[in-house]
Design a protein around this motif. Structure first.
Motif, mmCIF file in Angstrom:
data_model
loop_
_atom_site.group_PDB
_atom_site.id
_atom_site.type_symbol
_atom_site.label_atom_id
_atom_site.label_comp_id
_atom_site.label_asym_id
_atom_site.label_seq_id
_atom_site.Cartn_x
_atom_site.Cartn_y
_atom_site.Cartn_z
ATOM 1 N N LYS A 1 0.542 -1.103 0.092
ATOM 2 C CA LYS A 1 -0.215 -0.232 0.453
ATOM 3 C C LYS A 1 0.617 1.428 0.470
ATOM 4 N N ALA A 2 1.929 1.637 0.394
ATOM 5 C CA ALA A 2 2.764 2.488 -0.169
ATOM 6 C C ALA A 2 2.821 2.935 -0.886
ATOM 7 N N LEU A 3 2.754 2.847 -2.237
ATOM 8 C CA LEU A 3 2.772 2.934 -3.762
ATOM 9 C C LEU A 3 1.257 2.532 -3.783
ATOM 10 N N THR A 4 1.192 3.659 -5.066
ATOM 11 C CA THR A 4 -0.594 3.944 -5.654
ATOM 12 C C THR A 4 -0.356 3.567 -7.168
ATOM 13 N N GLN A 5 -1.971 2.400 -7.780
ATOM 14 C CA GLN A 5 -2.329 2.023 -8.082
ATOM 15 C C GLN A 5 -0.903 2.705 -9.522
ATOM 16 N N GLU A 6 -0.975 3.896 -9.652
ATOM 17 C CA GLU A 6 -0.537 3.967 -10.569
ATOM 18 C C GLU A 6 0.671 4.160 -10.572
ATOM 19 N N GLU A 7 1.485 4.364 -9.333
ATOM 20 C CA GLU A 7 3.022 4.058 -9.221
ATOM 21 C C GLU A 7 3.165 3.094 -9.426
ATOM 22 N N LYS A 8 2.654 2.133 -9.275
ATOM 23 C CA LYS A 8 2.970 0.336 -9.146
ATOM 24 C C LYS A 8 2.710 0.705 -11.096
ATOM 25 N N ARG A 9 1.940 0.386 -11.679
ATOM 26 C CA ARG A 9 1.904 0.418 -12.906
ATOM 27 C C ARG A 9 3.256 2.077 -13.414
ATOM 28 N N GLY A 10 3.910 2.233 -13.155
ATOM 29 C CA GLY A 10 4.934 3.747 -13.649
ATOM 30 C C GLY A 10 6.069 2.141 -13.359
ATOM 31 N N LEU A 11 5.668 1.453 -11.821
ATOM 32 C CA LEU A 11 7.169 0.735 -11.929
ATOM 33 C C LEU A 11 7.243 -0.260 -12.914
ATOM 34 N N ARG A 12 5.628 -0.589 -13.455
ATOM 35 C CA ARG A 12 5.764 -1.967 -14.061
ATOM 36 C C ARG A 12 6.575 -1.337 -15.217
ATOM 37 N N LEU A 13 5.897 -0.330 -15.502
ATOM 38 C CA LEU A 13 6.460 -0.192 -17.630
ATOM 39 C C LEU A 13 8.080 0.682 -17.309
ATOM 40 N N PHE A 14 8.886 1.406 -15.677
ATOM 41 C CA PHE A 14 9.405 0.688 -15.836
ATOM 42 C C PHE A 14 10.825 -0.318 -15.847
ATOM 43 N N VAL A 15 9.964 -1.316 -15.215
ATOM 44 C CA VAL A 15 11.147 -2.579 -15.407
ATOM 45 C C VAL A 15 10.758 -2.965 -17.028
ATOM 46 N N ASP A 16 9.487 -3.369 -17.144
ATOM 47 C CA ASP A 16 9.562 -3.609 -18.569
ATOM 48 C C ASP A 16 9.788 -3.324 -20.216
ATOM 49 N N LYS A 17 10.167 -1.620 -19.549
ATOM 50 C CA LYS A 17 10.267 -0.825 -20.583
ATOM 51 C C LYS A 17 11.936 -1.380 -20.991
ATOM 52 N N GLY A 18 12.352 -1.516 -19.549
ATOM 53 C CA GLY A 18 13.705 -1.996 -20.341
ATOM 54 C C GLY A 18 15.141 -0.793 -19.067
ATOM 55 N N CYS A 19 14.235 0.080 -18.265
ATOM 56 C CA CYS A 19 14.953 0.772 -17.386
ATOM 57 C C CYS A 19 15.800 0.820 -16.672
ATOM 58 N N ILE A 20 15.370 -0.426 -16.182
ATOM 59 C CA ILE A 20 16.498 -1.523 -14.723
ATOM 60 C C ILE A 20 17.551 -1.876 -15.178
ATOM 61 N N ALA A 21 17.878 -1.569 -16.482
ATOM 62 C CA ALA A 21 19.344 -2.550 -16.967
ATOM 63 C C ALA A 21 20.244 -1.380 -16.965
ATOM 64 N N CYS A 22 20.196 0.094 -16.463
ATOM 65 C CA CYS A 22 20.996 0.976 -15.901
ATOM 66 C C CYS A 22 20.807 1.612 -14.414
ATOM 67 N N HIS A 23 19.162 1.725 -14.734
ATOM 68 C CA HIS A 23 19.086 2.160 -13.412
ATOM 69 C C HIS A 23 18.255 1.046 -12.590
ATOM 70 N N ASN A 24 19.255 0.468 -11.504
ATOM 71 C CA ASN A 24 18.685 0.035 -10.319
ATOM 72 C C ASN A 24 19.566 -0.386 -8.892
ATOM 73 N N GLY A 25 20.162 -1.495 -8.337
ATOM 74 C CA GLY A 25 19.993 -1.289 -7.029
ATOM 75 C C GLY A 25 19.262 -0.317 -5.946
ATOM 76 N N ILE A 26 20.780 0.164 -4.994
ATOM 77 C CA ILE A 26 19.050 1.078 -3.897
ATOM 78 C C ILE A 26 19.619 1.688 -4.150
ATOM 79 N N GLY A 27 20.293 2.911 -4.870
ATOM 80 C CA GLY A 27 20.517 3.563 -5.421
ATOM 81 C C GLY A 27 19.368 4.362 -6.550
ATOM 82 N N VAL A 28 19.145 3.348 -7.228
ATOM 83 C CA VAL A 28 18.182 2.941 -8.551
ATOM 84 C C VAL A 28 18.762 4.140 -9.880
ATOM 85 N N GLY A 29 20.020 3.559 -9.826
ATOM 86 C CA GLY A 29 20.852 4.248 -10.147
ATOM 87 C C GLY A 29 22.585 4.736 -9.902
ATOM 88 N N GLY A 30 23.292 4.894 -10.713
ATOM 89 C CA GLY A 30 24.155 5.166 -8.848
ATOM 90 C C GLY A 30 25.857 3.977 -9.507
#
Length: 351
Positions: free
Chosen positions: A207-236
């Motif tokens: 419940k910490a994220l809204t449905q819209e935020e979860k959808r954005g997270l799903r897209l962030f993962v599925d589109k491939g953003c996590i290839a570079c922006h990952n880990g504890i810093g979400v990048g770096g």
């Protein structure tokens, strides 16, 4: 019979519509367990380093050094001048404006959560904050001090600092060194951590994220953003070419890591920034050219992934990115009282 067929058709159409809606919704669902393979939550208040243990004495000293403008040639610039801790560690200007009004070539990165990074600075010169923390003091566009010896001489002239260094480095015969300046500032920076609602989600609070935020997270993962922006810093944690699919038209003369290594393969390769607090750390990219987070998302999808995102996809991804805005620790928002200079303390110079 016709009425029965019509009713059946309507029912089937409704059932098909509900099934399609359910499938679409299921694609938007993402669980903490699923994303923990890409990200780690912030669970600590200090990002410690065994090679430079964070102690209260070292942090207190580092905080003073971080805020002390005397560690600059003109006596008017401190680390906090560019990395304003009350403003998420930046100034919200395209490029740094430093010593004597000189304009640098880079957008100012935030110091919040920087201790989680294993790549420091846009051209990826350093691997941790200890290596980097004292370098701006000597940078001609920043502190512009002539050398480390001049910094040590200034600090040694201030009795309050002599006492503080002795407490911070109690086992050393000569605690005031340029290296220890870096270690103290780095220890303070290792306390500049901003956990957010995203961390609560990663720890299991769906419940910490809204449905819209979860959808954005799903897209962030599925589109491939996590290839570079990952880990504890979400990048770096890595560096990457800016413009993998399409070239990026930069307003900065920097060629990235190539400026350090002179290797052709490092041309326009830059640090992948952490996305924590990205909502507040505009303008974006190494040249500070883009002011809108929505535009930044579109550009990155285009030039890095070759994707043209739909408006609703951009909206959802931005909603997720805003969930990364964290809470600034209270100690970072209070100013230290700096130790007094003496007649022997070197005076600022405008030469």
């Amino acid at each position: 019979m016709k009425e029965l067929l019509l009713t059946t058709s309507i029912f089937c159409a409704s059932a098909f519509g509900l099934a399609a809606f359910a499938q679409r919704m299921s694609m938007d669902i993402i669980t903490p367990k699923e994303v923990r393979q890409y990200f780690s939550p912030i669970t600590q208040k200090v990002a410690d380093n065994p090679e430079n243990p964070v102690t209260p004495q070292k942090v207190d000293l580092g905080k003073m050094l971080f805020h002390d403008p005397r560690l600059s040639k003109t006596g008017n610039m401190s680390c906090n001048t560019c990395h304003n801790l009350t403003n998420y560690g930046i100034l919200n200007i395209p490029k740094e404006i430093g010593n004597k009004g000189q304009i640098g070539i880079y957008n100012i990165p935030t110091v919040y959560n920087v201790a989680f990074n294993t790549v420091i600075l846009w051209e990826a010169r350093f691997k941790n904050v200890e290596e980097q923390a004292n370098r701006p003091i000597l940078n001609p566009i920043q502190g512009a001090m002539p050398n480390g010896e001049a910094v040590v001489k200034l600090i040694e002239s201030i009795p309050g600092y002599r006492e503080l260094f002795a407490k911070a480095f109690p086992t050393e015969n000569k605690p005031i060194t340029f290296e220890n300046v870096s270690k103290a500032i780095a220890a303070f920076e290792r306390t500049l951590i901003t956990p957010s609602r995203f961390d609560k989600f990663l720890e299991g609070d769906e419940k910490a994220l809204t449905q819209e935020e979860k959808r954005g997270l799903r897209l962030f993962v599925d589109k491939g953003c996590i290839a570079c922006h990952n880990g504890i810093g979400v990048g770096g944690g890595m560096f990457q070419k800016m413009g993998i699919v399409k070239p990026y038209n930069s307003t900065s003369p920097s060629k990235g890591r190539y400026d350090v290594t002179k290797k052709p393969e490092d041309m326009y390769v830059f640090k992948v920034p952490s996305l924590r607090n990205v909502e507040r750390t505009y303008p974006y990219f190494h040249d500070g050219q883009v002011w809108s987070l929505e535009e930044a998302v579109r550009i990155m999808a285009d030039i890095q992934l070759g994707l043209q995102l739909k408006d609703d996809e951009v909206k959802a991804i931005v909603a997720f990115l805003r969930s990364l805005t964290g809470e600034i620790p209270m100690d970072a928002l209070t100013l230290p009282v700096l130790p007094a200079s003496t007649k022997d303390t070197p005076k600022p110079s405008l030469d």
